[in-house]
Design an enzyme around this catalytic site. Structure first.
Site, PDB file in Angstrom:
ATOM      1  N   TRP A 152      -3.223  -2.621  -1.607  1.00  0.00           N
ATOM      2  CA  TRP A 152      -2.555  -4.124  -1.806  1.00  0.00           C
ATOM      3  C   TRP A 152      -3.295  -4.917  -0.941  1.00  0.00           C
ATOM      4  O   TRP A 152      -2.951  -4.910   0.245  1.00  0.00           O
ATOM      5  CB  TRP A 152      -1.211  -3.963  -1.705  1.00  0.00           C
ATOM      6  CG  TRP A 152      -0.778  -5.198  -2.175  1.00  0.00           C
ATOM      7  CD1 TRP A 152      -0.170  -5.531  -3.477  1.00  0.00           C
ATOM      8  CD2 TRP A 152      -0.038  -6.574  -1.642  1.00  0.00           C
ATOM      9  NE1 TRP A 152       0.399  -7.007  -3.706  1.00  0.00           N
ATOM     10  CE2 TRP A 152       0.395  -7.423  -2.385  1.00  0.00           C
ATOM     11  CE3 TRP A 152      -0.095  -6.927  -0.411  1.00  0.00           C
ATOM     12  CZ2 TRP A 152       0.970  -8.630  -2.000  1.00  0.00           C
ATOM     13  CZ3 TRP A 152       0.394  -8.057   0.325  1.00  0.00           C
ATOM     14  CH2 TRP A 152       0.859  -8.992  -0.660  1.00  0.00           C
ATOM     15  N   LYS A 181      13.524 -14.190 -11.472  1.00  0.00           N
ATOM     16  CA  LYS A 181      12.983 -13.098 -12.275  1.00  0.00           C
ATOM     17  C   LYS A 181      12.155 -13.457 -13.364  1.00  0.00           C
ATOM     18  O   LYS A 181      10.960 -12.738 -13.698  1.00  0.00           O
ATOM     19  CB  LYS A 181      14.296 -12.762 -13.045  1.00  0.00           C
ATOM     20  CG  LYS A 181      15.143 -11.817 -12.207  1.00  0.00           C
ATOM     21  CD  LYS A 181      14.785 -10.242 -12.183  1.00  0.00           C
ATOM     22  CE  LYS A 181      13.969 -10.121 -11.013  1.00  0.00           C
ATOM     23  NZ  LYS A 181      14.587  -9.980  -9.707  1.00  0.00           N
ATOM     24  N   GLU A 184      18.400 -16.292  -8.938  1.00  0.00           N
ATOM     25  CA  GLU A 184      17.943 -15.144  -9.267  1.00  0.00           C
ATOM     26  C   GLU A 184      17.283 -15.209 -10.724  1.00  0.00           C
ATOM     27  O   GLU A 184      16.172 -14.598 -10.979  1.00  0.00           O
ATOM     28  CB  GLU A 184      19.041 -14.149  -9.284  1.00  0.00           C
ATOM     29  CG  GLU A 184      18.800 -12.760  -9.808  1.00  0.00           C
ATOM     30  CD  GLU A 184      17.806 -12.230  -8.924  1.00  0.00           C
ATOM     31  OE1 GLU A 184      17.261 -12.527  -7.921  1.00  0.00           O
ATOM     32  OE2 GLU A 184      17.229 -11.035  -9.331  1.00  0.00           O
ATOM     33  N   ARG A 221       4.860   0.471  -6.214  1.00  0.00           N
ATOM     34  CA  ARG A 221       4.821  -0.450  -5.037  1.00  0.00           C
ATOM     35  C   ARG A 221       3.907  -1.663  -4.798  1.00  0.00           C
ATOM     36  O   ARG A 221       3.986  -2.549  -4.263  1.00  0.00           O
ATOM     37  CB  ARG A 221       4.303   0.495  -3.748  1.00  0.00           C
ATOM     38  CG  ARG A 221       5.245   1.692  -3.415  1.00  0.00           C
ATOM     39  CD  ARG A 221       4.809   2.456  -2.509  1.00  0.00           C
ATOM     40  NE  ARG A 221       4.440   1.901  -1.123  1.00  0.00           N
ATOM     41  CZ  ARG A 221       5.443   2.226  -0.171  1.00  0.00           C
ATOM     42  NH1 ARG A 221       6.448   2.774  -0.307  1.00  0.00           N
ATOM     43  NH2 ARG A 221       5.256   1.354   0.871  1.00  0.00           N
ATOM     44  N   CYS A 231       0.816  -1.262   0.028  1.00  0.00           N
ATOM     45  CA  CYS A 231      -0.102   0.010   0.143  1.00  0.00           C
ATOM     46  C   CYS A 231       0.738   1.078  -0.033  1.00  0.00           C
ATOM     47  O   CYS A 231       2.057   1.201   0.441  1.00  0.00           O
ATOM     48  CB  CYS A 231      -0.843  -0.057   1.306  1.00  0.00           C
ATOM     49  SG  CYS A 231      -1.724  -1.459   1.586  1.00  0.00           S
ATOM     50  N   GLU A 270       8.477 -13.995 -11.504  1.00  0.00           N
ATOM     51  CA  GLU A 270       8.034 -12.665 -11.243  1.00  0.00           C
ATOM     52  C   GLU A 270       7.324 -12.136 -12.084  1.00  0.00           C
ATOM     53  O   GLU A 270       6.095 -11.521 -12.206  1.00  0.00           O
ATOM     54  CB  GLU A 270       9.041 -11.812 -10.591  1.00  0.00           C
ATOM     55  CG  GLU A 270       9.344 -12.077  -9.375  1.00  0.00           C
ATOM     56  CD  GLU A 270      10.508 -10.893  -8.803  1.00  0.00           C
ATOM     57  OE1 GLU A 270      11.357 -10.604  -9.487  1.00  0.00           O
ATOM     58  OE2 GLU A 270       9.904 -10.135  -7.994  1.00  0.00           O
ATOM     59  N   ASN A 323      -1.255   2.157   6.027  1.00  0.00           N
ATOM     60  CA  ASN A 323      -0.641   0.983   5.646  1.00  0.00           C
ATOM     61  C   ASN A 323      -0.371   0.027   6.874  1.00  0.00           C
ATOM     62  O   ASN A 323      -0.034   0.729   7.661  1.00  0.00           O
ATOM     63  CB  ASN A 323       0.935   1.473   5.058  1.00  0.00           C
ATOM     64  CG  ASN A 323       0.663   2.144   3.852  1.00  0.00           C
ATOM     65  OD1 ASN A 323      -0.434   2.177   2.973  1.00  0.00           O
ATOM     66  ND2 ASN A 323       1.778   2.677   3.107  1.00  0.00           N
ATOM     67  N   GLY A 324      -0.108  -1.123   6.679  1.00  0.00           N
ATOM     68  CA  GLY A 324       0.167  -2.073   7.695  1.00  0.00           C
ATOM     69  C   GLY A 324      -1.045  -2.884   8.131  1.00  0.00           C
ATOM     70  O   GLY A 324      -1.955  -3.036   7.275  1.00  0.00           O
ATOM     71  N   HIS A 352      19.722 -35.563  -7.779  1.00  0.00           N
ATOM     72  CA  HIS A 352      18.973 -35.999  -6.792  1.00  0.00           C
ATOM     73  C   HIS A 352      17.790 -35.522  -6.614  1.00  0.00           C
ATOM     74  O   HIS A 352      17.112 -35.733  -5.716  1.00  0.00           O
ATOM     75  CB  HIS A 352      19.926 -35.042  -5.646  1.00  0.00           C
ATOM     76  CG  HIS A 352      21.199 -35.608  -5.520  1.00  0.00           C
ATOM     77  ND1 HIS A 352      21.787 -36.579  -5.050  1.00  0.00           N
ATOM     78  CD2 HIS A 352      22.585 -34.572  -5.702  1.00  0.00           C
ATOM     79  CE1 HIS A 352      23.008 -36.779  -5.098  1.00  0.00           C
ATOM     80  NE2 HIS A 352      23.352 -35.523  -5.575  1.00  0.00           N
ATOM     81  N   LYS A 411       6.403  -3.653  -4.564  1.00  0.00           N
ATOM     82  CA  LYS A 411       7.836  -3.437  -4.600  1.00  0.00           C
ATOM     83  C   LYS A 411       8.390  -3.439  -3.326  1.00  0.00           C
ATOM     84  O   LYS A 411       9.600  -4.113  -3.113  1.00  0.00           O
ATOM     85  CB  LYS A 411       8.168  -1.839  -5.188  1.00  0.00           C
ATOM     86  CG  LYS A 411       9.503  -1.408  -5.426  1.00  0.00           C
ATOM     87  CD  LYS A 411      10.195  -2.193  -6.351  1.00  0.00           C
ATOM     88  CE  LYS A 411      11.647  -2.199  -6.387  1.00  0.00           C
ATOM     89  NZ  LYS A 411      12.535  -3.046  -7.064  1.00  0.00           N
TER      90      LYS A 411
END
Ligand code: AGP
Length: 608
Positions: A74, A485, A481, A27, A2, A488, A100-101, A504, A603
């Site tokens: 969000w 990417k 990474e 964000r 948010c 995402e 927010n929170g 394995h 973000k």
């Protein structure tokens, strides 16, 4: 996550709030709204599900009012609906709150307030806040907010307005960032500086437990004990130009291509050629303690964790200091042993990741020094850490982190050189390491020249449903990474594995439909990785290899080959991650994804 923006001043608030919300889009959000004071005892409010442009179209062009608040939501508590979109109101509609929170005790508060006659119109935890403020309001918004805060458990950054107090905004912070922007006869409040950066670069950071009351001309901060705090404004160094797309179709592409410069900035002024070492001004550590450090532990999340995994390996192999990198969300709850001679790092692009921040506080509580490796200047982790390194990537707006990652790597390489030279690394070895580090921006630039080839390969493979990314040693975190990417931004399932691990288990996945991306440097493990490639090829799996220019053996073995320039093998994490960033980006473009704001992601993850 948010975002909050608030404005009070001589200008019309609505367009300023909408611009602030637009800048907070990065964000991550699913709905947005504004509330604007009308000066006649009413608040006008517009809230919409979806993009800011939808909200903008719904806000009447003629909407007057010179103070107001806005929010990008969000969803955490309650679905993505207009009713759940902020701002939320008290029953009279005169008090509006953007939050927010997470208010953890909201159920109990909701029960209490309902019994007292409050009618709730959303499923959110936030709605208890305006109802509580109304309960205590007796003509003084600041006093009412403080009384309401006494009931709240959990985390919050809030901005509150009351229709009967024209030109006043009250904000409070506990665990979610909140910043005041100081303009010329106008004030702003925001969850990050992006909310108002086009209007002012003078900012005042709030600490947890503080409340701010602002009007167009002044702000007043009080702490938990209700004592007024005197705080001067800091200057934000980010320029407006840095947060524009600058001719690129999206931020992610711009940020990938900025890397030669951003890595250069991370290294800038820190290479001490005279002494063949690195200079890191902000460590704030006694040299004797630095020499005595017997362990380095690193906490981080997501991409920052991947950079930390490289950093830990490097510290161990080059500086010969035992080192490990752990997910902050895990470490926080497992009561780690904190040895007296251990040094800790908290690594975070945003400096606001809740998991990393709380883990850092827990380690500090146990008496250790925690250094921050952050990008956002003035962020909570940067301010609360005991010292550290700013990576100076500049604003990273795309949700998928790229340039911050390579700058975090640069910080670890610098720190490793510094620590190694304090120990057993000779001057001549220091010179070699330093020269290789200084060459990184140019090598990354050369690698970016492979853009068209990578785009063509991405086009060929973008319809695959699953990918494996495989590397060993320093390149194992790069495989993780690369997979992150791709997941995402393209939503293609991908797994990163240590190449030696595939037999394995993951080798069972290999088929003609599952491409593997191998990272193959000229390093001591090259032959082992080549054997792993042969194992995959023997089972019919398509292989893309990122390898060293001129490696004909490798190019002949695999289906598609992406070359990077040769360099000291310890530095390949910088160059080998770049083709993976581009590969993910071009796959996402092929599939028509929203590259900068992928679904469900935020973000900076400011809640647990
Ligand atoms: C990276 O592409 C991600 N969006 C995410 O994993 C991110 O790295 C993570 O949330 C940590 O963020 P931070 O660096 O701001 O702490």
């Amino acid at each position: 996550m948010c975002g909050i923006v608030g404005y009070v001043g001589p200008r019309r608030a609505a367009p300023i709030l909408l611009e602030g919300l637009k800048r907070l889009e990065y964000r991550g959000y699913d709905s947005a709204g504004i509330a604007v004071g009308q000066g006649s005892g009413v608040l006008a409010s517009v809230r919409r599900v979806g993009k800011i442009r939808v909200l903008k179209e719904a806000v009447p062009k003629s909407l007057e009012g010179i103070w107001g608040i806005g929010h990008t939501r969000w969803a955490t508590h309650g679905g993505v609906t207009e009713a759940n979109t902020h701002p939320h109101f008290d029953c009279s509609g005169k008090i509006a709150v953007a939050h927010n929170g997470i208010i953890e005790n909201y159920r109990a508060l909701r029960g209490m307030l309902s019994k007292e006659g409050a009618v709730f119109t959303s499923e959110t935890d936030t709605e208890v806040v305006p109802k509580l403020v109304a309960k205590y309001y007796e003509g003084d918004l600041e006093a009412a907010v403080k009384a309401a805060l006494a009931h709240l458990e959990g985390t919050y950054g809030i901005a509150v307005i009351h229709a009967d107090e024209p030109g006043r905004i009250v904000g409070a912070r506990n665990g979610s960032p909140l910043i005041v922007g100081v303009g010329e006869n106008e004030m702003f409040i925001g969850s990050d500086v992006m909310a108002f950066i086009s209007s002012t670069s003078r900012v005042v950071y709030l600490n947890d437990g503080e409340v701010v009351s602002l009007d167009a001309a002044s702000f007043k901060i009080t702490d938990r004990a209700d004592v007024q705090v005197d705080r001067k404004a800091d200057a934000v160094t980010w320029e407006l130009g840095e947060i524009e797309k600058d001719g690129y179709p999206c931020y992610m592409e711009k940020e990938i291509f900025e890397q030669p410069d951003s890595i250069g900035r991370a290294l800038g002024g820190r290479l001490d050629r005279e002494n063949a070492t690195a200079k890191l001004g902000g460590l704030n550590l006694d040299r004797r303690f630095q020499r005595a450090v017997s362990r380095v532990s690193i906490i981080a999340a997501g991409t920052s964790w991947h950079a930390s995994l490289v950093g830990a390996q490097l510290l161990e192999s080059v500086a010969r200091i035992p080192a490990s990198a752990e997910l902050s969300s895990e470490l926080r709850y497992r009561n780690p042993v904190v040895e007296p001679a251990s040094l800790w790092f908290a690594v975070s692009q945003s400096g606001e990741t809740a998991d990393t921040l709380y883990a850092m506080r827990e380690i500090q509580r146990k008496g250790a020094n925690v250094l921050g490796i952050c990008n956002v200047v003035g962020s909570t982790i940067a301010r609360e850490s005991d010292g550290g390194v700013y990576v100076h990537s500049g604003p990273e707006i795309a949700v998928a982190s790229t340039k911050a990652f390579t700058s975090q790597l640069a910080a670890f390489y610098l720190f490793t050189l510094h620590m190694a030279r304090m120990r057993d690394m000779s001057r001549s070895e220091g010179e070699r390491f330093l020269a290789a580090l200084a060459s990184v921006p140019d090598k990354v630039k050369e690698t970016l020249g492979g853009r068209d080839r990578i785009q063509a390969i991405a086009k060929k493979y973008s319809r695959a449903g699953d990918f494996l990314f495989l590397g060993r040693g320093l390149l194992y975190p790069i495989a993780l990474e690369g997979a992150l990417k791709l997941k995402e931004i393209s939503y293609i399932h991908a797994e990163g594995y240590a190449a030696g691990e595939i037999k394995h288990g993951p080798i069972a996945l290999i088929s003609g439909e599952v491409p593997s991306v191998f990272l193959v440097p000229h390093d001591p493990l090259r032959e082992k990785v080549i054997s792993n490639i042969r194992e995959v090829k023997a089972r019919g799996g398509p292989v893309i290899a990122v390898g060293i220019e001129g490696d004909e053996e490798l190019a002949g073995l695999v289906d598609d080959f992406i070359p990077v320039p040769a360099m000291d093998w310890r530095f390949y994490p910088f160059t080998m991650v770049v083709p993976l960033q581009l590969f993910a980006y071009f796959c996402a473009l092929e599939l028509g994804r929203d590259v900068d704001q992928p679904r469900n992601l935020a973000k900076s993850v400011t809640v647990e």
